[in-house]
Design a protein around this motif. Sequence first.
Motif, short mmCIF file in Angstrom:
data_model
loop_
_atom_site.label_atom_id
_atom_site.label_comp_id
_atom_site.label_asym_id
_atom_site.label_seq_id
_atom_site.Cartn_x
_atom_site.Cartn_y
_atom_site.Cartn_z
N LEU A 130 0.83 -1.20 0.00
CA LEU A 130 0.00 0.00 0.00
C LEU A 130 0.87 1.25 0.00
CD1 LEU A 130 -2.59 -1.17 2.67
CD2 LEU A 130 -2.82 -1.27 0.19
N ALA A 131 0.30 2.34 -0.48
CA ALA A 131 1.00 3.61 -0.53
C ALA A 131 0.48 4.54 0.55
CB ALA A 131 0.82 4.26 -1.91
N ALA A 132 1.27 5.54 0.87
CA ALA A 132 0.86 6.57 1.82
C ALA A 132 1.37 7.92 1.32
CB ALA A 132 1.40 6.27 3.21
N VAL A 133 0.60 8.95 1.56
CA VAL A 133 0.96 10.31 1.19
C VAL A 133 0.71 11.20 2.39
CG1 VAL A 133 0.28 12.30 -0.22
CG2 VAL A 133 0.56 10.06 -1.29
N THR A 134 1.64 12.11 2.66
CA THR A 134 1.46 13.09 3.72
C THR A 134 0.97 14.40 3.11
OG1 THR A 134 3.15 12.12 5.13
CG2 THR A 134 2.58 14.41 5.53
N VAL A 135 -0.19 14.85 3.57
CA VAL A 135 -0.74 16.14 3.18
C VAL A 135 -0.39 17.13 4.28
CG1 VAL A 135 -2.81 17.45 2.60
CG2 VAL A 135 -2.63 15.04 1.94
N SER A 136 0.39 18.15 3.93
CA SER A 136 0.83 19.15 4.91
C SER A 136 0.22 20.50 4.56
CB SER A 136 2.35 19.26 4.92
OG SER A 136 2.95 18.02 5.25
N PHE A 137 -0.11 21.27 5.57
CA PHE A 137 -0.67 22.60 5.38
C PHE A 137 -0.59 23.34 6.70
CE2 PHE A 137 -3.96 19.57 6.34
CZ PHE A 137 -4.70 20.16 7.37
N SER A 138 -0.88 24.61 6.69
CA SER A 138 -0.85 25.38 7.93
C SER A 138 -2.11 26.21 8.07
CB SER A 138 0.39 26.27 7.99
OG SER A 138 0.37 27.24 6.96
N ILE A 139 -2.47 26.52 9.32
CA ILE A 139 -3.64 27.33 9.65
C ILE A 139 -3.15 28.43 10.59
CG2 ILE A 139 -5.85 27.36 10.88
CD1 ILE A 139 -6.34 24.54 9.85
N PRO A 140 -3.57 29.69 10.36
CA PRO A 140 -3.03 30.80 11.15
C PRO A 140 -3.15 30.56 12.65
CG PRO A 140 -4.33 31.63 9.33
CD PRO A 140 -4.52 30.15 9.33
N SER A 141 -2.08 30.87 13.37
CA SER A 141 -2.07 30.70 14.82
C SER A 141 -2.42 31.98 15.56
CB SER A 141 -0.70 30.20 15.29
OG SER A 141 0.31 31.16 14.99
N LYS A 142 -2.40 33.11 14.85
CA LYS A 142 -2.69 34.38 15.51
C LYS A 142 -4.18 34.57 15.77
CE LYS A 142 1.42 36.88 13.92
NZ LYS A 142 2.10 35.70 13.41
N GLU A 143 -5.03 33.80 15.09
CA GLU A 143 -6.46 33.86 15.30
C GLU A 143 -6.83 32.88 16.41
OE1 GLU A 143 -8.42 35.90 13.84
OE2 GLU A 143 -7.47 36.53 11.97
N SER A 144 -7.41 33.38 17.50
CA SER A 144 -7.75 32.50 18.62
C SER A 144 -8.76 31.44 18.22
CB SER A 144 -8.29 33.33 19.80
OG SER A 144 -9.45 34.05 19.41
N ALA A 145 -9.63 31.77 17.26
CA ALA A 145 -10.64 30.80 16.83
C ALA A 145 -10.04 29.64 16.05
CB ALA A 145 -11.68 31.52 15.96
N CYS A 146 -8.76 29.77 15.66
CA CYS A 146 -8.14 28.74 14.81
C CYS A 146 -7.23 27.80 15.59
CB CYS A 146 -7.34 29.40 13.69
SG CYS A 146 -8.32 30.48 12.63
N ARG A 147 -7.28 27.87 16.92
CA ARG A 147 -6.48 26.96 17.71
C ARG A 147 -6.94 25.52 17.45
NH1 ARG A 147 -3.32 29.13 21.52
NH2 ARG A 147 -3.26 27.14 22.63
N PRO A 148 -6.02 24.56 17.41
CA PRO A 148 -6.41 23.18 17.10
C PRO A 148 -7.53 22.64 17.98
CG PRO A 148 -4.03 23.41 17.05
CD PRO A 148 -4.56 24.71 17.57
N GLU A 149 -7.55 23.02 19.25
CA GLU A 149 -8.58 22.50 20.14
C GLU A 149 -9.95 23.09 19.83
OE1 GLU A 149 -6.32 25.69 22.55
OE2 GLU A 149 -5.89 24.15 21.04
N SER A 150 -9.99 24.17 19.02
CA SER A 150 -11.27 24.79 18.68
C SER A 150 -11.81 24.31 17.34
CB SER A 150 -11.10 26.31 18.62
OG SER A 150 -10.64 26.81 19.85
N LEU A 151 -11.02 23.51 16.61
CA LEU A 151 -11.38 23.13 15.25
C LEU A 151 -11.49 21.63 15.08
CD1 LEU A 151 -9.00 25.48 13.20
CD2 LEU A 151 -11.39 25.90 13.81
N ARG A 152 -12.25 21.25 14.08
CA ARG A 152 -12.22 19.88 13.57
C ARG A 152 -11.69 19.98 12.14
NH1 ARG A 152 -17.04 18.30 14.66
NH2 ARG A 152 -16.60 16.89 16.39
N VAL A 153 -10.44 19.53 11.95
CA VAL A 153 -9.76 19.64 10.65
C VAL A 153 -9.69 18.25 10.03
CG1 VAL A 153 -7.63 20.31 9.48
CG2 VAL A 153 -8.41 21.60 11.48
N SER A 154 -10.02 18.17 8.76
CA SER A 154 -10.00 16.86 8.10
C SER A 154 -9.53 16.99 6.67
CB SER A 154 -11.39 16.22 8.13
OG SER A 154 -12.33 17.02 7.42
#
Length: 612
Positions: A130-154
């Motif tokens: 089987l193959a695997a691919v890593t999808v990398s990206f970033s989300i602004p950290s200066k926005e309090s609403a964008c903290r990982p614990e506040s989001l469901r990212v998929s």
Amino acid sequence: RGYCSHLMPYVISNIATRPDGRMLVSTSIFCFRRVIFLCVVAAFSFCLSPNLRIPFAAASAPSPPLADGDVPVTPSGSALRRFRLYDPFGVIGAGDFGLAQPKCLPRHVHLSLGDEVTKYAHKFSPTEDLAAVTVSFSIPSKESACRPESLRVSVVYGTTTVAASYGDDGGNEERQYALAGDVRWYNTTSDRTGVYYESDWIYHMQLKGLKRKEEYYYRIEVEKRDDGLQSTIASKAYDWIAATPFRRLGNGAVDEKREVLPVISPTLNFKTAPIPGHRAPTKIALFGDLGQTYNSTQTMLNLVRETKLDPSKGQTPASLLFCAGDMSYADTDQSRWDNWFTLIEPLISRVALQVAAGNHEIECDATSKNIFTAYENRFRMPNPVGPADIKPFPSNEINPLYSCGTPSVFRGSYDGGNAYYAFTYGMVRFLALSPYSDTSIGSRQYLWLERELRAIDRSVTPWVVVVHHTQFYTTFLAHNDELQTTVMRQAMEPLFVQFGVNLVVSGHDHAYMRSRPMKYGASDLTGKGPIYIIVGEGGNREHHVKDYLHPDPEEWVDRRDRTEYGFGTLEVINSTWACWRWVRDGSPMAVESGDGVTDETWLQNQHFLPGR
């Protein structure tokens, strides 16, 4: 089109803002006449000659030096903009033009190969690779609403591209949610400018269990962490318009206040790696010392073209990218990393990029002296030997006359993580090494390399390619006999010779060179030694090397150049033959026609020569 699109905003600006009515009319008429004239000239040139369709800087014309206060080229000045390659990402860098963007907008999307996984029915009986691919990206950290614990990212993905375009998965769509271990964040203070920097939330999400040599679509969805929200995502409501200055949201509307979630990225595509040992032509593009000048973006643009060659015309598109170090030339200014990922995103969001550590990735922190921080956090390479184990910049290595951000001569302590790794791609086993880690006999990297080379099954992967930043052999007057390179060559060249490494690809010298088969400082007359290639002409701000070591090429040099920018391609045909090409920058049409190739040679696999 290039002239028209650049002048039209100036015309509109004059019409809209001039207070003097007479000057308004005269200026507008003058500008419109100039636009019409230039459009006619451009259209005539387009029809007259394919080489004049897009105005490009000469391949050998370098960008001006980038002084400490200068800013690298932005998407508005990039060669990729001329072909509207930023449009699917919400436009030609919306932030570059001061346009508002939604909060929590994923950016800097890029791919790399994932960890190798093989299913076993019994201990030594593989049933499905089987193959695997890593999808990398970033989300602004200066926005309090964008903290990982506040989001469901998929990441939503599947194998039916057409279905993805209409938001209909047809029962084929899968969704993978980000876990805590997928998210990274770092802070650092520039050793050069003293500026303190906090990174985005950087996500590295591995999609595993993928079919080999299969085309997948994917998109990134960001929503509030609310149990009731997931079912309300209007997954069929995307309305992506190529030239819109915003990314569309899940409800199909633009969020002027930048507060509405979910945010859904454009749908992108990638192709998974071929089956190990699969006997079919495979092409890999290799380059080094890329940077972020206009010349750098010409190389990026031509790489895009290389990945889109048409197999129906007998062309093999490049399906993997490999940079031999010195990616962004951020040189501890972390905002330049952000700009570099924005520039190259149209390329590496569709084709996997593998990287090796260069001296411009050392980037020591002004206070803690920590090194390789951005390199380790912004990339996620496959099959790490373990967690990153990095010690701060050694105090005895610090030269008070120079910055410790990008020393050319350096030996540090960096193991695990992205320091060195290996992976299989079709008929090739790649090994990425780190000259800036301990490479001496008996070191962790040396012992790992010896185990890896000894374990390679040449009946499965007949080709072995090593990639690292510093060059063992050079014909150029630049980085000669540096300490880390000398130690590495003395320790590891015997392993390259013993186990029949085919190619050793490096950067560091800003030039191009291809050697004959080499063995301990001289041509190997048996033809069985590794071939050494330097691919440091990516286009960075430091320009080309100043001179050659000798006016005439050394007897072991087959080809050398220090005037062009470009990249190389390795097309593996079968177990015994491969084709190496050097493609200079210039018009992208030359990539399709083959006119940009300035060095081309057939390589016979040294491992299968008589006497091995």
